[in-house]
Design a protein around this motif. Structure first.
Motif, mmCIF file in Angstrom:
data_model
loop_
_atom_site.group_PDB
_atom_site.id
_atom_site.type_symbol
_atom_site.label_atom_id
_atom_site.label_comp_id
_atom_site.label_asym_id
_atom_site.label_seq_id
_atom_site.Cartn_x
_atom_site.Cartn_y
_atom_site.Cartn_z
ATOM 1 N N ALA A 189 -11.258 0.652 -0.148
ATOM 2 C CA ALA A 189 -10.004 0.859 0.491
ATOM 3 C C ALA A 189 -9.753 2.457 0.158
ATOM 4 O O ALA A 189 -10.535 3.082 -0.724
ATOM 5 N N PRO A 190 -9.066 3.081 0.832
ATOM 6 C CA PRO A 190 -9.033 4.520 0.941
ATOM 7 C C PRO A 190 -8.328 5.056 -0.184
ATOM 8 O O PRO A 190 -7.399 5.968 -0.245
ATOM 9 N N TYR A 191 -8.554 4.670 -1.634
ATOM 10 C CA TYR A 191 -7.939 4.959 -2.796
ATOM 11 C C TYR A 191 -8.720 5.212 -3.933
ATOM 12 O O TYR A 191 -8.771 4.785 -4.886
ATOM 13 N N PRO A 192 -9.647 6.030 -3.884
ATOM 14 C CA PRO A 192 -10.653 6.412 -4.781
ATOM 15 C C PRO A 192 -10.176 6.848 -6.003
ATOM 16 O O PRO A 192 -10.856 6.390 -7.228
ATOM 17 N N THR A 193 -9.035 7.656 -6.263
ATOM 18 C CA THR A 193 -8.723 8.020 -7.377
ATOM 19 C C THR A 193 -7.922 6.981 -8.114
ATOM 20 O O THR A 193 -7.937 6.963 -9.239
ATOM 21 N N VAL A 194 -7.193 6.130 -7.436
ATOM 22 C CA VAL A 194 -6.623 4.939 -7.947
ATOM 23 C C VAL A 194 -7.676 4.009 -8.721
ATOM 24 O O VAL A 194 -7.460 3.698 -9.779
ATOM 25 N N GLN B 155 -3.368 15.030 -10.534
ATOM 26 C CA GLN B 155 -3.273 15.256 -11.907
ATOM 27 C C GLN B 155 -3.989 13.927 -12.558
ATOM 28 O O GLN B 155 -4.246 12.842 -11.739
ATOM 29 N N ARG B 156 -4.427 13.783 -13.776
ATOM 30 C CA ARG B 156 -5.384 12.948 -14.481
ATOM 31 C C ARG B 156 -4.583 11.664 -14.477
ATOM 32 O O ARG B 156 -4.960 10.518 -14.278
ATOM 33 N N TRP B 157 -3.384 11.646 -14.869
ATOM 34 C CA TRP B 157 -2.740 10.495 -15.221
ATOM 35 C C TRP B 157 -1.192 10.316 -14.483
ATOM 36 O O TRP B 157 -0.907 11.413 -13.820
ATOM 37 N N LEU B 158 -0.627 9.357 -14.322
ATOM 38 C CA LEU B 158 0.732 9.241 -13.530
ATOM 39 C C LEU B 158 1.537 10.403 -13.766
ATOM 40 O O LEU B 158 2.348 10.603 -12.931
ATOM 41 N N GLY B 159 1.968 10.495 -15.026
ATOM 42 C CA GLY B 159 2.916 11.322 -15.897
ATOM 43 C C GLY B 159 2.362 12.818 -15.719
ATOM 44 O O GLY B 159 3.188 13.716 -16.305
ATOM 45 N N GLY B 160 1.043 13.220 -15.551
ATOM 46 C CA GLY B 160 0.745 14.304 -15.770
ATOM 47 C C GLY B 160 -0.799 14.499 -16.387
ATOM 48 O O GLY B 160 -1.682 13.719 -16.076
ATOM 49 N N GLU B 161 -0.805 15.346 -17.344
ATOM 50 C CA GLU B 161 -2.158 15.353 -17.811
ATOM 51 C C GLU B 161 -2.681 14.699 -18.950
ATOM 52 O O GLU B 161 -3.839 14.678 -19.702
ATOM 53 N N GLU C 82 0.929 -1.168 -0.031
ATOM 54 C CA GLU C 82 -0.002 0.082 0.129
ATOM 55 C C GLU C 82 0.768 1.292 -0.101
ATOM 56 O O GLU C 82 0.295 2.331 -0.333
ATOM 57 N N GLU C 83 2.147 1.306 0.308
ATOM 58 C CA GLU C 83 2.822 2.418 0.355
ATOM 59 C C GLU C 83 2.980 3.088 -1.228
ATOM 60 O O GLU C 83 3.025 4.068 -1.368
ATOM 61 N N PHE C 84 3.173 1.957 -2.236
ATOM 62 C CA PHE C 84 3.211 2.262 -3.546
ATOM 63 C C PHE C 84 1.841 2.931 -3.964
ATOM 64 O O PHE C 84 1.775 3.799 -4.608
ATOM 65 N N ILE C 85 0.959 2.055 -3.631
ATOM 66 C CA ILE C 85 -0.749 2.691 -4.183
ATOM 67 C C ILE C 85 -0.950 3.839 -3.345
ATOM 68 O O ILE C 85 -1.669 4.766 -4.040
ATOM 69 N N GLY C 86 -0.256 4.312 -2.122
ATOM 70 C CA GLY C 86 -1.083 5.608 -1.571
ATOM 71 C C GLY C 86 -0.015 6.659 -2.315
ATOM 72 O O GLY C 86 -0.361 7.704 -2.631
ATOM 73 N N ASP C 87 1.094 6.269 -2.947
ATOM 74 C CA ASP C 87 1.850 7.133 -3.833
ATOM 75 C C ASP C 87 1.070 7.745 -4.863
ATOM 76 O O ASP C 87 0.912 8.598 -5.354
ATOM 77 N N LEU C 88 0.647 6.322 -5.665
ATOM 78 C CA LEU C 88 -0.115 6.785 -6.753
ATOM 79 C C LEU C 88 -1.633 7.548 -6.481
ATOM 80 O O LEU C 88 -1.853 8.394 -7.309
ATOM 81 N N GLU C 89 -2.165 7.389 -5.361
ATOM 82 C CA GLU C 89 -3.230 8.127 -4.863
ATOM 83 C C GLU C 89 -2.851 9.666 -4.917
ATOM 84 O O GLU C 89 -3.787 10.493 -5.208
ATOM 85 N N GLN C 90 -1.721 9.971 -4.097
ATOM 86 C CA GLN C 90 -1.277 11.272 -4.122
ATOM 87 C C GLN C 90 -1.218 11.938 -5.422
ATOM 88 O O GLN C 90 -1.464 13.120 -5.833
#
Length: 216
Positions: free
Chosen positions: A173-178, A140-146, A127-135
């Protein structure tokens, strides 16, 4: 040898999945050879002795054995969605996915094989990685930006696996944007296009041409 590049793949393998997604999106045609992992064909082993999928054999005999290199090859042929992104930030994200996250994910999926800790413990580490993705995805819309990049394509199959280990837990799980990001990829024409089922390849079988269809 087929005049087209030959892609040895396994439908459910996340590494093969991301390679197929990039090839599909690029519009490049390859000859697809679905591999039965318990009975790997001699042609695959001859091309790549490590015999792990995906493996891409180009028409000139060049062998590309790593999924990220296959992604890059496909996007070099054609990149209509502008997925190519070699920024240090997205490269680090992919490295984290393929490194520590993949390690914890495997233990979470197969916790019975790793009785040293509980499945919940392994999930919490992943979940540490998933949490980073959530942030990231909250900003932003995608992992690299827009817009989507190779990072989204490279990471998505592994997040899909993570979500599938305990789908009931994942829904709350507390990752709605993911979840939204994952669901968008799951519903995409790219993903549905590359997940067609094919029988394991046999040497006497006709070529299966894997290419983006005109309607997608």
């Amino acid at each position: 040898m087929s005049p087209l590049p030959i892609l040895y793949s396994f439908r459910r393998c996340p590494y093969a999945m991301r390679a197929r997604m990039a090839i599909w999106a690029s519009g490049t045609a390859v000859s697809l050879r679905e591999v039965a992992l318990r009975n790997k064909p001699a042609a695959l082993i001859n091309a790549s002795p490590k015999a792990t999928v995906p493996v891409l054999v180009l028409s000139d005999g060049t062998v590309i054995e790593e999924s990220l290199a296959i992604i890059d090859w496909a996007l070099e042929q054609n990149d209509p969605n502008s997925w190519c992104d070699a920024s240090p930030e997205t490269a680090a994200l992919i490295n984290a996915c393929d490194g520590s996250f993949k390690g914890w994910l495997d233990k979470y999926k197969y916790a019975d094989r790793h009785p040293e800790q509980s499945a919940v413990y392994y999930r919490e580490q992943a979940e540490e990685f998933i949490g980073d993705l959530e942030q990231r995805l909250s900003a932003q819309r995608w992992l690299g930006g827009e817009q989507a990049t190779r990072a989204d394509v490279a990471v998505f199959p592994f997040v899909r696996q993570f979500a599938g280990v305990d789908p009931t837990w994942w829904l709350d799980a507390p990752y709605p944007t993911v979840r939204t990001w994952l669901n968008d990829w799951l519903a995409s024409d790219t993903f549905t296009g590359v997940m067609a089922k094919y029988p394991p390849w046999q040497p006497d079988a006709p070529d299966v041409i894997f290419a983006k269809s005109s309607g997608r």
